[in-house]
Scaffold this active site. Structure first.
Site, PDB file in Angstrom:
ATOM      1  CG  ASP A 197      46.692  39.056 -31.927  1.00 16.58           C
ATOM      2  OD1 ASP A 197      46.764  37.969 -31.308  1.00 16.58           O
ATOM      3  OD2 ASP A 197      46.343  39.131 -33.121  1.00 16.58           O
ATOM      4  CD  GLU A 239      48.343  34.385 -36.427  1.00 17.19           C
ATOM      5  OE1 GLU A 239      49.138  35.334 -36.268  1.00 17.19           O
ATOM      6  OE2 GLU A 239      47.764  33.827 -35.474  1.00 17.19           O
TER       7      GLU A 239
END
Length: 665
Positions: A312, A517
């Site tokens: 990521d 997020e």
């Protein structure tokens, strides 16, 4: 002198063109450039020609903000990405995107071996970074549809819109299993039930295409220029962190991990997913980005995944605490664990130098590098990137096309979950189109940005109606009611205003602001202000239907008693008419809760099957209704077959009192 037949000349020219492609500058035959050769043979041939610098370059993914033609050529960069909201320019067209990406690609092709780069983007609910693209409901809404075929069609539509901008790779789908709505990424999950998430991996078949029946299962597959490489994420357990804290620790034994969070990965690999992205989170204290057991051992070993594993964004940096504090050791841990491509995304020189040093000092064996690069090349060859490295404008008309918007509208109406509808003898829905005066109110009634949520145009999402093209709930209502119906819109009306206007009914749209997020992590899970006050003031005076626009369940128990009809609309995207399709009875409600709707946050975490399970609305809840047309048709049919049509009409109105409004309109 005899003439050479035209046909022979044509064959010779074709042979010469092919030779130019499969030969190097000295006329030598180059196997990896020959599309007729087997993919694995091409991988082996190309890998054997590469220097260590070229191999490590292929393992690097950089953000477009640091990419140039020279950087691509000189550092042999394997991949470029657009981070959330990163675009060529504001309101960029498909052609703007294609031109930008082709520029980077020409740099990659100018390197010694001419290995094309692969460009990636987060197209997670449609091509959501791009102006004028179709924005589909976020995954939690699609999970409510329980319709894998719909999700597959959405995948296909998304793929061609992504290709319209010259991009061949999307970081989707997210196949997390959200076990706690306090998690800021819960809307990226299809469900708290891994079986629903498994079913929804059919989106991969839409994005990449259906592998042929004789295809080797588990091997990446991308079936044509209108398809893209997909990415199953975030491996593994990201939806199970303690208290739903993003990027935190998932505490469960191996059985819990494998039975809840792992099954969808097996499905994704079986369906040919090209890449897998590793999670920021930890499993029982061990960072997933450094977990050799689960990446190399289970994913590549037990599940036999043959594509490449990608980190990521700055995921390698976050192996250490604080992030980047021991970067070289983190690079070593990540690569040894089995990560093949690293989303650096900025300081690529540091990554390249550290990895070079680790290989030259034999901390990381060259076999690990060769495995990583082989996997990257396998995906690139499989998707035809060597044959068609440069994009064109051929799909530009597909961006935001009416066909895709119609599909998104279908998805919206199928995702709606009707949680309350008056009572059995007096349902509020469907609403009559013809009324003297109706009130439309709430923070989310006329806000396309709120309607789309996070990961829309920018990473965190936006507020307002000018950021992309779509239809708000208010606009959808205006186009749905009878011309004689007066619509009054006030986002936050006062109590006296509501009382003095004698409204026939009210439609209230409330919910959450956009987030993505960690910014979305919440212990409170309440409507944004002044939502609660609007609901209370309005529903005490006039019959109301409340439409909740949110990425997860919110605190609703204090208000349910005063609400006549309650609809969970999730984050529906750009096509607000999907909501009015159901409210006014063009289509019935059919959605089912993909997650448990709690009474209060003290109950969390709570999932179906837990001890002392006592939700406000259980997992799988959702009232079903028929469309007005089907009810009328059934009533008419029964009336025609009866010798007592008046009695049939009376019974129909008794059973469906809301139809009296339909007949009057």
């Amino acid at each position: 002198m005899s003439k050479v037949p035209v046909r022979i000349v044509g064959i010779l020219l074709l042979w010469m063109c092919c030779c130019v492609w499969v030969c190097n500058g000295q006329g030598e035959y180059v196997l990896y450039k020959d599309p007729k050769r087997a993919v694995l043979d091409r991988v082996v041939d190309l890998l054997g020609r590469m220097t260590l610098e070229e191999k490590i370059g292929q393992m690097v993914q950089i953000d477009r903000s640091v990419a140039t033609i020279n950087v691509m050529r000189d550092y042999f960069i394997g991949s470029v990405l657009s981070g959330g909201g990163s675009s060529p320019l504001p309101e960029a067209t498909a052609q703007n995107w294609v031109d930008m990406i082709n520029g980077y690609q020409k740099g990659a092709l100018a390197s010694r071996l001419g290995i094309p780069m692969i460009y990636g983007i987060d197209a997670v609910h449609g091509h959501n970074n791009v102006y004028n693209a179709t924005i589909f409901p976020h995954n939690i809404g699609l999970g409510a549809t329980r319709d894998p075929d719909l999700v597959k069609r959405i995948g296909a539509a998304t793929a061609v819109e992504v290709r319209a901008t010259g991009i061949p790779y999307t970081f989707a789908p997210c196949i997390a299993v959200c076990r706690d709505p306090r998690w800021g990424r819960c809307y990226e999950s299809y469900s708290e039930d891994h079986k629903v998430v498994e079913d929804m991996t059919d989106v991969i078949l839409g994005l990449q295409g259906d592998p042929p029946s004789n295809y080797n299962r588990g091997v990446p597959f991308v079936g044509g220029r209108d398809k893209v490489a997909a990415c199953a994420k975030h491996y593994v357990g990201d939806g199970g962190t303690t208290r739903g804290v993003n990027e935190n620790n998932t505490e469960t034994d191996l059985h819990g991990l494998l039975s809840i969070h792992m099954p969808a990965y097996a499905d994704a690999i079986y369906k040919g997913v090209s890449t897998v992205m590793v999670s920021y989170s930890s499993w029982n204290g061990e960072k997933m980005h450094a977990n050799t057991q689960l990446i190399t051992g289970y994913l590549k070993g037990t599940l036999r995944f043959k594509g490449f594993v990608i980190s990521d964004w700055q995921g390698v940096d976050k192996i250490s605490t604080p992030p980047h504090s021991n970067y070289k050791a983190s690079v070593g841990a990540a690569i040894q664990a089995g990560i093949d491509m690293v989303m650096v995304p900025f300081n690529f020189n540091e990554f390249i130098n550290d990895l070079m040093s680790l290989v030259k000092s034999k901390v990381i064996p060259i076999t690990r590098i060769d495995d990583a690069v082989s996997r990257i090349l396998l995906v690139k060859f499989t998707m035809g990137l060597f044959e068609n490295p440069l994009a064109d404008y051929s799909f530009s008309n597909e961006l935001g096309s009416q066909a895709h918007r119609d599909l998104a509208r279908e998805a919206v109406r199928k995702s709606l979950v009707l949680l309350k509808n008056g009572n059995r003898t007096n349902p509020m829905l469907p609403l009559p189109r013809k009324a003297s005066k109706i009130l439309v109110t709430g923070t989310h009634a006329d806000n396309l940005g709120y309607q789309c949520g996070g990961w829309t145009i920018t990473w965190q999402g936006l507020s307002g109606n000018k950021n992309t093209r779509g239809t708000t709930i208010l606009d959808a209502i205006k186009s749905s009611v009878d011309p004689s119906t007066e619509i009054v819109f006030q986002e936050n009306p006062g109590a006296e205003f509501i009382k003095s206007n004698n409204f026939s009914y009210a439609i209230i749209a409330v919910g959450e602001p956009p987030y993505a997020e960690t910014a979305g992590d919440s212990d409170k899970l309440t409507m944004m202000d002044p939502g609660p006050a609007i609901v209370t003031a309005t529903c005490q005076v006039v019959k109301c239907v409340v439409v909740v626009v949110s990425g997860r369940p919110l605190v609703m128990e204090p208000y349910v008693a005063s609400i006549e009809a309650l609809v969970a609309a999730w984050l529906p995207g750009t096509e607000g008419q999907g909501i009015t399709d159901a409210l006014f009875g063009d289509h019935g409600f059919s959605g089912k809760l993909p997650v448990t709707w709690f009474r209060n946050t003290q109950q969390l975490p709570m999932s179906y099957g837990d001890p002392n399970y006592d939700p406000l609305f259980a997992y799988g809840s959702g009232l079903e209704t028929e469309s007005v047309a089907s009810i009328v048709a059934r009533s008419t049919s029964a009336s025609a077959a009866s010798t007592m049509p008046c009695l049939v009409t009376f019974l129909s109105l008794f059973l469906f009192p809301s139809l009296s409004r339909v007949f009057r309109s």
